[in-house]
Design a protein around this motif. Structure first.
Motif, PDB file in Angstrom:
ATOM      1  N   PHE A 550      10.375   6.379  -0.306  1.00 42.59           N
ATOM      2  CA  PHE A 550       9.059   6.929   0.196  1.00 42.59           C
ATOM      3  C   PHE A 550       8.057   5.696   0.121  1.00 42.59           C
ATOM      4  CE2 PHE A 550      11.470  10.322  -1.466  1.00 42.59           C
ATOM      5  CZ  PHE A 550      11.163  11.255  -0.813  1.00 42.59           C
ATOM      6  N   ALA A 551       6.733   5.710   0.781  1.00 43.95           N
ATOM      7  CA  ALA A 551       5.612   4.639   1.014  1.00 43.95           C
ATOM      8  C   ALA A 551       4.420   4.992   0.755  1.00 43.95           C
ATOM      9  CB  ALA A 551       5.780   3.967   2.023  1.00 43.95           C
ATOM     10  N   ILE A 552       3.537   4.989  -0.283  1.00 42.09           N
ATOM     11  CA  ILE A 552       2.267   5.425  -0.573  1.00 42.09           C
ATOM     12  C   ILE A 552       1.339   4.186  -0.599  1.00 42.09           C
ATOM     13  CG2 ILE A 552       2.984   7.528  -1.619  1.00 42.09           C
ATOM     14  CD1 ILE A 552       2.761   6.103  -4.331  1.00 42.09           C
ATOM     15  N   GLY A 553      -0.019   4.424  -0.554  1.00 36.08           N
ATOM     16  CA  GLY A 553      -0.993   3.372  -0.939  1.00 36.08           C
ATOM     17  C   GLY A 553      -1.338   2.327   0.300  1.00 36.08           C
ATOM     18  N   ASP A 554      -1.672   1.411   0.120  1.00 37.06           N
ATOM     19  CA  ASP A 554      -2.175   0.355   0.939  1.00 37.06           C
ATOM     20  C   ASP A 554      -0.812  -0.100   1.788  1.00 37.06           C
ATOM     21  OD1 ASP A 554      -4.587   0.531   0.142  1.00 37.06           O
ATOM     22  OD2 ASP A 554      -4.852  -1.390  -0.999  1.00 37.06           O
ATOM     23  N   VAL A 555       0.235  -0.169   1.371  1.00 37.42           N
ATOM     24  CA  VAL A 555       1.439  -0.726   2.245  1.00 37.42           C
ATOM     25  C   VAL A 555       2.047   0.181   2.975  1.00 37.42           C
ATOM     26  CG1 VAL A 555       3.255   0.182   0.767  1.00 37.42           C
ATOM     27  CG2 VAL A 555       3.508  -2.054   1.472  1.00 37.42           C
ATOM     28  N   ARG A 556       1.266   1.409   3.152  1.00 43.00           N
ATOM     29  CA  ARG A 556       1.743   2.513   4.103  1.00 43.00           C
ATOM     30  C   ARG A 556       0.770   2.355   5.376  1.00 43.00           C
ATOM     31  NH1 ARG A 556       0.705   7.743   5.985  1.00 43.00           N
ATOM     32  NH2 ARG A 556      -1.177   7.660   4.617  1.00 43.00           N
ATOM     33  N   ALA A 557       1.564   2.202   6.563  1.00 39.65           N
ATOM     34  CA  ALA A 557       0.897   2.250   7.844  1.00 39.65           C
ATOM     35  C   ALA A 557      -0.082   3.353   7.853  1.00 39.65           C
ATOM     36  CB  ALA A 557       1.899   2.367   9.047  1.00 39.65           C
ATOM     37  N   GLY A 558      -1.385   3.430   8.322  1.00 42.57           N
ATOM     38  CA  GLY A 558      -2.299   4.283   8.340  1.00 42.57           C
ATOM     39  C   GLY A 558      -3.068   4.952   7.402  1.00 42.57           C
ATOM     40  N   SER A 559      -2.688   4.284   6.171  1.00 40.68           N
ATOM     41  CA  SER A 559      -3.218   4.661   4.826  1.00 40.68           C
ATOM     42  C   SER A 559      -4.714   4.522   4.846  1.00 40.68           C
ATOM     43  CB  SER A 559      -2.544   4.321   3.743  1.00 40.68           C
ATOM     44  OG  SER A 559      -2.689   2.636   3.566  1.00 40.68           O
ATOM     45  N   THR A 560      -5.411   5.235   4.058  1.00 40.25           N
ATOM     46  CA  THR A 560      -6.766   4.989   3.987  1.00 40.25           C
ATOM     47  C   THR A 560      -7.213   3.828   2.622  1.00 40.25           C
ATOM     48  OG1 THR A 560      -7.416   6.985   4.852  1.00 40.25           O
ATOM     49  CG2 THR A 560      -9.107   5.992   3.371  1.00 40.25           C
ATOM     50  N   LYS A 561      -7.763   2.644   2.923  1.00 42.93           N
ATOM     51  CA  LYS A 561      -7.786   1.935   1.765  1.00 42.93           C
ATOM     52  C   LYS A 561      -8.837   2.023   1.065  1.00 42.93           C
ATOM     53  CE  LYS A 561      -4.397  -0.431   4.069  1.00 42.93           C
ATOM     54  NZ  LYS A 561      -3.919   0.658   5.128  1.00 42.93           N
ATOM     55  N   ARG A 562      -8.857   3.305   0.076  1.00 43.38           N
ATOM     56  CA  ARG A 562      -9.713   3.605  -1.025  1.00 43.38           C
ATOM     57  C   ARG A 562      -8.702   3.922  -2.161  1.00 43.38           C
ATOM     58  NH1 ARG A 562     -12.562   1.329   1.847  1.00 43.38           N
ATOM     59  NH2 ARG A 562     -14.577   2.093   2.606  1.00 43.38           N
ATOM     60  N   VAL A 563      -9.446   3.660  -3.320  1.00 46.87           N
ATOM     61  CA  VAL A 563      -8.468   3.937  -4.625  1.00 46.87           C
ATOM     62  C   VAL A 563      -8.252   5.522  -4.632  1.00 46.87           C
ATOM     63  CG1 VAL A 563      -8.915   4.027  -7.122  1.00 46.87           C
ATOM     64  CG2 VAL A 563      -9.460   2.244  -5.782  1.00 46.87           C
ATOM     65  N   ALA A 564      -9.311   6.606  -4.308  1.00 49.05           N
ATOM     66  CA  ALA A 564      -8.959   7.811  -4.334  1.00 49.05           C
ATOM     67  C   ALA A 564      -8.035   8.393  -3.460  1.00 49.05           C
ATOM     68  CB  ALA A 564     -10.432   8.802  -4.039  1.00 49.05           C
ATOM     69  N   ALA A 565      -7.740   7.900  -2.198  1.00 48.82           N
ATOM     70  CA  ALA A 565      -6.809   8.112  -1.236  1.00 48.82           C
ATOM     71  C   ALA A 565      -5.603   7.751  -1.688  1.00 48.82           C
ATOM     72  CB  ALA A 565      -7.079   7.336   0.252  1.00 48.82           C
ATOM     73  N   ALA A 566      -5.504   6.588  -2.373  1.00 49.56           N
ATOM     74  CA  ALA A 566      -3.969   5.980  -3.083  1.00 49.56           C
ATOM     75  C   ALA A 566      -3.471   6.871  -4.147  1.00 49.56           C
ATOM     76  CB  ALA A 566      -4.303   4.597  -3.673  1.00 49.56           C
TER      77      ALA A 566
END
Length: 588
Positions: A550-566
């Motif tokens: 699985f991939a999460i956080g900033d390394v994931r394509a299309g992720s929102t680059k915010r701490v709360a989103a991560a």
């Protein structure tokens, strides 16, 4: 920590007795009732099921700094004396624990080596609670557990404020090689002390004995007395017990690669739900977010919270739920040719997992200057913590970047530096920075914004950076500035190069595809081959092209680059891990 009613002045190490007591030490003194609670007879009775009663004769050493790994010792009768110890044989009484009081700080949640010595004063009876039972205690006994964990955290803060416990870094004041180790230790919330051989006799004797060459600085004295010459982070981690020996035969339910906000969230939620979790981190818990001086748009913190404080709390939570955290433990290869999945570490060892969560974030982007690496840690920095702020006190600094992280760093540094020159290529900050930060920068008189400008050259010597050259792209004019500190906040590239052996699918920029993006690609491939596409999605929302990864956080394509989103992704992925593990044989 104790029976002894010490004043704030008595908390200050002897070498610093003439210095004023810092506000943080005064604050710790005001919270003594929280850092050193005295348990009632009823509470002690409830603790007995978690430990074993032992007796020690007068003068027996119960704990030895750098050696003894334990959980918590609760004094039932007698007195346990806690002594600061520095690896050079120097010892000083910190506190005495009488009946109803207990030893331990946050490291003992994970069974890490003691940072202090302890011995019995008179005949002592203690309740020994090992690490796994300590974790069970703070969970099972909610109210009492809250008080204990708060005490453990405050004690670690006290050790850091006193520079007490942990390694001694020996080098001339301001030596360029100190920064890397100081940054590593500070980022990981680990106490340490600095000794200047020009001012300290013991440090001078140590230098005389070891005769360090230029590349040997600093000398490091570990808590167990071992002396190392300019150790790398991995050697430092082993010295302090932060990098444990990992069992290559054990199969973890989840291995989390990267202990930034998203990875820590996964570790906390997975650990709290009974999964066995190993978190591998390259540098320090909290990732890039930990370098944020103040996060003001994170839900629930109206006055803001520093990235370091947020990460530190999450790190303690992870330890509370039994997560094994290895620092520094960079993942070098992900091997998916068989199940369980395997991750190869820098020392060549492999660890196994039934599922893997990639929260490996990104690597700091570097400008296209040939000698940037020469000055890293010697004038060029990629974050702005208290260490860097102290280095540039009352001098002018250059900060490159126009994002939120750059804005937070500029405001933070402005309280220490004489002037902050903020350099961006664009014509303003509106497109890249939150409005509240833009307003704050405008209101800060010693921050000057240079638009349409970029760095063209760095000049210096072996000691560090000395001069920076710029070009104004509007006019073509070049100019030079004598400055010794440059902070680079120009973004980051995804840390995915190590995944090639596994075939994890990434997009054109190197970010990891998950869920719908992977399914969409598979459907397209089947259509091109004339086959019928699958009727249902083949991947969970955060699952990569490799099942169980699985991939999460900033390394994931299309992720929102915010701490709360991560953090949200880190929590959400746990239910998807459960669903995947439910399809796998239990004995794998």
């Amino acid at each position: 920590m104790a029976n002894m009613q010490l004043t704030p002045q008595e908390f200050v190490p002897e070498a610093n007795r003439d210095e004023p007591v810092s506000p943080s030490l005064q604050n710790l003194e005001s919270r003594r009732h929280q850092s050193n609670p005295v348990l009632t007879a009823q509470e002690l009775k409830r603790l007995h099921r978690f430990g074993t009663v032992r007796t020690y004769a007068n003068g027996v050493r119960i704990l030895e700094a750098g050696h003894t790994s334990y959980g918590m010792l609760v004094t039932l009768s007698g007195i346990v004396a806690i002594n600061r110890y520095d690896g050079l044989g120097n010892s000083a009484l910190l506190v005495e624990h009488g009946p109803g009081e207990f030893t331990a700080e946050v490291a003992q949640l994970a069974g890490r080596p003691s940072l202090v010595n302890a011995h019995a004063v008179g005949e002592v009876e203690v309740l020994v609670i090992p690490p796994e039972n300590l974790r069970a205690l703070v969970i099972a006994e909610a109210e009492l557990g809250e008080r204990i964990v708060r005490a453990l955290i405050l004690r670690r803060v006290g050790l850091i404020e006193l520079n007490s416990g942990g390694p001694l870094l020996v080098a001339p004041a301001g030596h360029a090689s100190l920064h890397t180790l100081q940054s590593f230790l500070t980022s990981n919330g680990h106490p340490h002390s600095l000794l200047d051989p020009n001012l300290d006799q013991q440090a001078a004797a140590l230098v005389e004995y070891y005769q360090p060459k230029a590349e040997d600085w600093p000398l490091v004295v570990c808590p167990d007395g071992t002396v190392k010459k300019n150790p790398g982070n991995a050697e430092m981690g082993r010295c302090l017990g932060m990098l444990p020996e990992l069992d290559e035969e054990k199969v973890w339910d989840v291995i989390v690669v990267g202990a930034g906000p998203s990875g820590l969230a996964t570790a906390v939620y997975a650990g709290s739900e009974g999964l066995s979790v190993l978190a591998l981190e390259n540098h320090a818990f909290g990732g890039q977010a930990a370098a944020s001086a103040r996060i003001e748009n994170y839900l629930g913190f109206p006055t803001g919270i520093s990235g370091g404080a947020l990460a530190g709390r999450a790190f303690v939570q992870a330890q509370k739920f039994g997560v094994e955290v290895a620092i520094p433990a960079p993942a070098m290869r992900l091997l998916c040719d068989q199940y369980p999945l395997r991750i190869e570490l820098a020392d060549g060892k492999q660890v196994k997992a039934r599922s893997v969560v990639l929260s490996c974030g990104a690597r700091y982007r570097r400008p296209a200057l040939h000698n940037v690496a020469q000055f890293e840690g010697k004038g060029v920095f990629f974050w702005a913590s208290r260490i860097e702020a102290n280095l540039c006190k009352s001098s002018e600094v250059v900060l490159v970047g126009g994002g939120n992280s750059a804005g937070q760093a500029a405001v933070f540094l402005s309280a220490h530096a004489a002037k902050v020159h903020m350099v961006i290529r664009g014509d303003g900050l509106k497109a890249t920075m939150s409005t509240y930060l833009i307003d704050r920068i405008k209101a800060t008189p010693n921050i000057e914004l240079h638009t349409h400008t970029e760095i063209t050259a760095l000049e210096g010597d072996e000691e560090g950076l000395r001069q920076v050259s710029f070009r104004c792209n509007d006019t073509g004019q070049e100019f030079h500035h004598d400055v010794c500190h440059v902070f680079l906040f120009i973004g980051a590239d995804p840390n995915t190069a190590w995944l090639h052996d596994c075939g994890v699918e990434v997009d054109e920029q190197g970010f990891i595809r998950t869920g719908f993006d992977v399914n969409k690609g598979e459907c397209r491939a089947k259509l091109e081959q004339g086959a019928r596409p699958p009727e249902k999605p083949q991947r969970a929302a955060l699952e990569t092209s490799v099942p169980g990864v699985f991939a999460i956080g900033d390394v994931r394509a299309g992720s929102t680059k915010r701490v709360a989103a991560a953090v949200g992704e880190g929590a959400a992925v746990v239910s998807q891990i459960h669903a995947f593990l439910a399809t796998q044989p239990v004995n794998t």
